[in-house]
Every structure is written in structure tokens, then in C-alpha cells.
Design a protein around this motif. Structure first.
Motif, PDB file in Angstrom:
ATOM      1  N   LEU A  18      43.799  53.970  53.861  1.00 58.37           N
ATOM      2  CA  LEU A  18      43.841  54.012  52.402  1.00 58.37           C
ATOM      3  C   LEU A  18      44.498  52.755  51.834  1.00 58.37           C
ATOM      4  O   LEU A  18      44.001  52.164  50.867  1.00 58.37           O
ATOM      5  N   VAL A  19      45.592  52.317  52.421  1.00 62.50           N
ATOM      6  CA  VAL A  19      46.258  51.099  51.957  1.00 62.50           C
ATOM      7  C   VAL A  19      45.365  49.886  52.185  1.00 62.50           C
ATOM      8  O   VAL A  19      45.246  49.014  51.313  1.00 62.50           O
ATOM      9  N   ASP A  20      44.713  49.820  53.325  1.00 58.97           N
ATOM     10  CA  ASP A  20      43.806  48.711  53.616  1.00 58.97           C
ATOM     11  C   ASP A  20      42.642  48.694  52.635  1.00 58.97           C
ATOM     12  O   ASP A  20      42.228  47.632  52.157  1.00 58.97           O
ATOM     13  N   CYS A  21      42.126  49.863  52.306  1.00 62.58           N
ATOM     14  CA  CYS A  21      41.028  49.970  51.340  1.00 62.58           C
ATOM     15  C   CYS A  21      41.466  49.494  49.960  1.00 62.58           C
ATOM     16  O   CYS A  21      40.759  48.743  49.303  1.00 62.58           O
ATOM     17  N   MET A  22      42.636  49.920  49.530  1.00 63.75           N
ATOM     18  CA  MET A  22      43.110  49.551  48.193  1.00 63.75           C
ATOM     19  C   MET A  22      43.431  48.062  48.085  1.00 63.75           C
ATOM     20  O   MET A  22      43.301  47.476  47.015  1.00 63.75           O
ATOM     21  N   GLN A  23      43.838  47.440  49.173  1.00 58.13           N
ATOM     22  CA  GLN A  23      44.203  46.026  49.126  1.00 58.13           C
ATOM     23  C   GLN A  23      43.019  45.093  49.328  1.00 58.13           C
ATOM     24  O   GLN A  23      43.139  43.899  49.095  1.00 58.13           O
ATOM     25  N   SER A  24      41.892  45.611  49.740  1.00 57.55           N
ATOM     26  CA  SER A  24      40.739  44.740  49.968  1.00 57.55           C
ATOM     27  C   SER A  24      40.067  44.397  48.640  1.00 57.55           C
ATOM     28  O   SER A  24      40.165  45.113  47.654  1.00 57.55           O
ATOM     29  N   ASP A  25      39.362  43.286  48.651  1.00 58.59           N
ATOM     30  CA  ASP A  25      38.684  42.793  47.458  1.00 58.59           C
ATOM     31  C   ASP A  25      37.459  43.664  47.152  1.00 58.59           C
ATOM     32  O   ASP A  25      36.704  44.020  48.053  1.00 58.59           O
ATOM     33  N   GLU A  26      37.292  44.010  45.892  1.00 59.60           N
ATOM     34  CA  GLU A  26      36.193  44.888  45.469  1.00 59.60           C
ATOM     35  C   GLU A  26      34.832  44.315  45.837  1.00 59.60           C
ATOM     36  O   GLU A  26      33.928  45.041  46.245  1.00 59.60           O
ATOM     37  N   ASP A  27      34.674  42.998  45.738  1.00 54.64           N
ATOM     38  CA  ASP A  27      33.376  42.372  46.014  1.00 54.64           C
ATOM     39  C   ASP A  27      33.085  42.265  47.505  1.00 54.64           C
ATOM     40  O   ASP A  27      31.932  42.114  47.893  1.00 54.64           O
ATOM     41  N   ALA A  28      34.126  42.316  48.343  1.00 57.90           N
ATOM     42  CA  ALA A  28      33.922  42.131  49.778  1.00 57.90           C
ATOM     43  C   ALA A  28      33.681  43.441  50.523  1.00 57.90           C
ATOM     44  O   ALA A  28      33.267  43.423  51.672  1.00 57.90           O
ATOM     45  N   VAL A  29      33.922  44.576  49.875  1.00 55.45           N
ATOM     46  CA  VAL A  29      33.757  45.880  50.530  1.00 55.45           C
ATOM     47  C   VAL A  29      32.277  46.113  50.795  1.00 55.45           C
ATOM     48  O   VAL A  29      31.429  45.903  49.928  1.00 55.45           O
ATOM     49  N   ARG A  30      31.988  46.564  52.015  1.00 60.15           N
ATOM     50  CA  ARG A  30      30.601  46.806  52.401  1.00 60.15           C
ATOM     51  C   ARG A  30      30.216  48.254  52.092  1.00 60.15           C
ATOM     52  O   ARG A  30      31.048  49.137  52.042  1.00 60.15           O
ATOM     53  N   GLY A  31      28.927  48.486  51.928  1.00 59.43           N
ATOM     54  CA  GLY A  31      28.419  49.844  51.726  1.00 59.43           C
ATOM     55  C   GLY A  31      28.547  50.298  50.290  1.00 59.43           C
ATOM     56  O   GLY A  31      27.861  49.811  49.415  1.00 59.43           O
ATOM     57  N   VAL A  32      29.433  51.236  50.065  1.00 61.91           N
ATOM     58  CA  VAL A  32      29.613  51.839  48.747  1.00 61.91           C
ATOM     59  C   VAL A  32      30.843  51.243  48.060  1.00 61.91           C
ATOM     60  O   VAL A  32      31.625  50.533  48.691  1.00 61.91           O
ATOM     61  N   PRO A  33      31.050  51.515  46.775  1.00 60.12           N
ATOM     62  CA  PRO A  33      32.212  50.960  46.070  1.00 60.12           C
ATOM     63  C   PRO A  33      33.546  51.399  46.676  1.00 60.12           C
ATOM     64  O   PRO A  33      33.647  52.410  47.366  1.00 60.12           O
ATOM     65  N   LYS A  34      34.556  50.627  46.380  1.00 62.93           N
ATOM     66  CA  LYS A  34      35.890  50.839  46.936  1.00 62.93           C
ATOM     67  C   LYS A  34      36.462  52.197  46.535  1.00 62.93           C
ATOM     68  O   LYS A  34      37.094  52.868  47.353  1.00 62.93           O
ATOM     69  N   LEU A  35      36.228  52.631  45.319  1.00 61.49           N
ATOM     70  CA  LEU A  35      36.738  53.927  44.864  1.00 61.49           C
ATOM     71  C   LEU A  35      36.136  55.071  45.680  1.00 61.49           C
ATOM     72  O   LEU A  35      36.836  56.024  46.041  1.00 61.49           O
ATOM     73  N   PHE A  36      34.862  54.973  46.006  1.00 63.07           N
ATOM     74  CA  PHE A  36      34.229  56.004  46.831  1.00 63.07           C
ATOM     75  C   PHE A  36      34.838  56.031  48.224  1.00 63.07           C
ATOM     76  O   PHE A  36      35.046  57.101  48.797  1.00 63.07           O
ATOM     77  N   TRP A  37      35.128  54.857  48.794  1.00 64.01           N
ATOM     78  CA  TRP A  37      35.777  54.815  50.104  1.00 64.01           C
ATOM     79  C   TRP A  37      37.151  55.478  50.045  1.00 64.01           C
ATOM     80  O   TRP A  37      37.529  56.219  50.947  1.00 64.01           O
ATOM     81  N   ALA A  38      37.899  55.211  48.983  1.00 63.39           N
ATOM     82  CA  ALA A  38      39.230  55.809  48.855  1.00 63.39           C
ATOM     83  C   ALA A  38      39.128  57.330  48.767  1.00 63.39           C
ATOM     84  O   ALA A  38      39.907  58.050  49.415  1.00 63.39           O
ATOM     85  N   LEU A  39      38.183  57.825  47.984  1.00 62.71           N
ATOM     86  CA  LEU A  39      38.006  59.277  47.884  1.00 62.71           C
ATOM     87  C   LEU A  39      37.564  59.876  49.219  1.00 62.71           C
ATOM     88  O   LEU A  39      38.034  60.949  49.604  1.00 62.71           O
ATOM     89  N   LEU A  40      36.701  59.192  49.917  1.00 68.10           N
ATOM     90  CA  LEU A  40      36.242  59.668  51.214  1.00 68.10           C
ATOM     91  C   LEU A  40      37.388  59.711  52.226  1.00 68.10           C
ATOM     92  O   LEU A  40      37.505  60.663  53.004  1.00 68.10           O
ATOM     93  N   ILE A  41      38.263  58.725  52.194  1.00 68.34           N
ATOM     94  CA  ILE A  41      39.417  58.696  53.105  1.00 68.34           C
ATOM     95  C   ILE A  41      40.373  59.832  52.804  1.00 68.34           C
ATOM     96  O   ILE A  41      40.920  60.461  53.714  1.00 68.34           O
ATOM     97  N   VAL A  42      40.560  60.154  51.535  1.00 68.55           N
ATOM     98  CA  VAL A  42      41.498  61.220  51.158  1.00 68.55           C
ATOM     99  C   VAL A  42      40.898  62.596  51.430  1.00 68.55           C
ATOM    100  O   VAL A  42      41.580  63.489  51.945  1.00 68.55           O
ATOM    101  N   VAL A  43      39.619  62.796  51.117  1.00 66.64           N
ATOM    102  CA  VAL A  43      38.998  64.112  51.260  1.00 66.64           C
ATOM    103  C   VAL A  43      38.687  64.436  52.723  1.00 66.64           C
ATOM    104  O   VAL A  43      38.914  65.554  53.187  1.00 66.64           O
ATOM    105  N   LEU A  44      38.164  63.478  53.458  1.00 67.60           N
ATOM    106  CA  LEU A  44      37.844  63.663  54.876  1.00 67.60           C
ATOM    107  C   LEU A  44      38.649  62.636  55.681  1.00 67.60           C
ATOM    108  O   LEU A  44      38.127  61.579  56.041  1.00 67.60           O
TER     109      LEU A  44
END
Length: 87
Positions: A18-44
Motif C-alpha cells: 500500500l505504501v509503495d502504491c501510494m508513493q509511485s507516480d500516477e503515470d507510471a503505474v501499469r494496468g489500472v489506476p493507482k486508486l484501484f490498486w490501493a482499493l484492491l490491496i486493502v480489500v483483498l
């Protein structure tokens, strides 16, 4: 204590992802948006964290694949124009 080890590892992995996801650049994240990754990490937690490290984390340049830059060699005072100018 041994029964707590898997839970502690899961919590540590989730927090790190979660910390790594939040600190990464929004444009460099692969796949889906950064917010979706954060929600996915918290929920599952386990699936989200592993998915983040495998499919979502920005790619880091690997050594030897980018342009080579020569390291700056130390210069002596007689090779430094600023030093000679001050004399």
C-alpha cells in the motif's frame, strides 16, 4: 507465536504494498489506476499485494539496459577551471 507469523507477514506485505502504491507516480503505474490498486490491496490483501508487485508496480530500469553514463572522475585542482580562476 508461530501461529501469528503468517498474519504478521500478511500485514507487513499489505502495508508495504500500500505504501509503495501510494508513493509511485500516477503515470507510471501499469494496468489500472493507482486508486484501484490501493482499493484492491486493502480489500483483498494477499491477492492485491501480489498483484501490485507482479502487474501494477512501475517498471524500474534494469542495470545495463539504459544509456551508459560514465561516472564522474575526481579532478585535481589544476584541472578545475573554477579553482584556477580563483588563483
Amino acid at each position: 507465536m508461530i501461529r501469528l507469523a503468517p498474519w504478521l507477514l500478511l500485514i507487513a506485505l499489505t502495508v508495504y504494498a500500500l505504501v509503495d502504491c501510494m508513493q509511485s507516480d500516477e503515470d507510471a503505474v501499469r494496468g489500472v489506476p493507482k486508486l484501484f490498486w490501493a482499493l484492491l490491496i486493502v480489500v483483498l490483501p494477499l491477492l492485491g499485494a501480489v498483484g501490485w508487485f507482479v502487474a501494477g508496480r512501475p517498471e524500474q530500469p534494469r542495470p545495463g539496459t539504459g544509456p551508459r553514463q560514465q561516472p564522474r572522475r575526481p579532478r585535481g585542482p589544476d584541472d578545475d577551471p573554477d579553482f584556477l580562476r580563483r588563483l
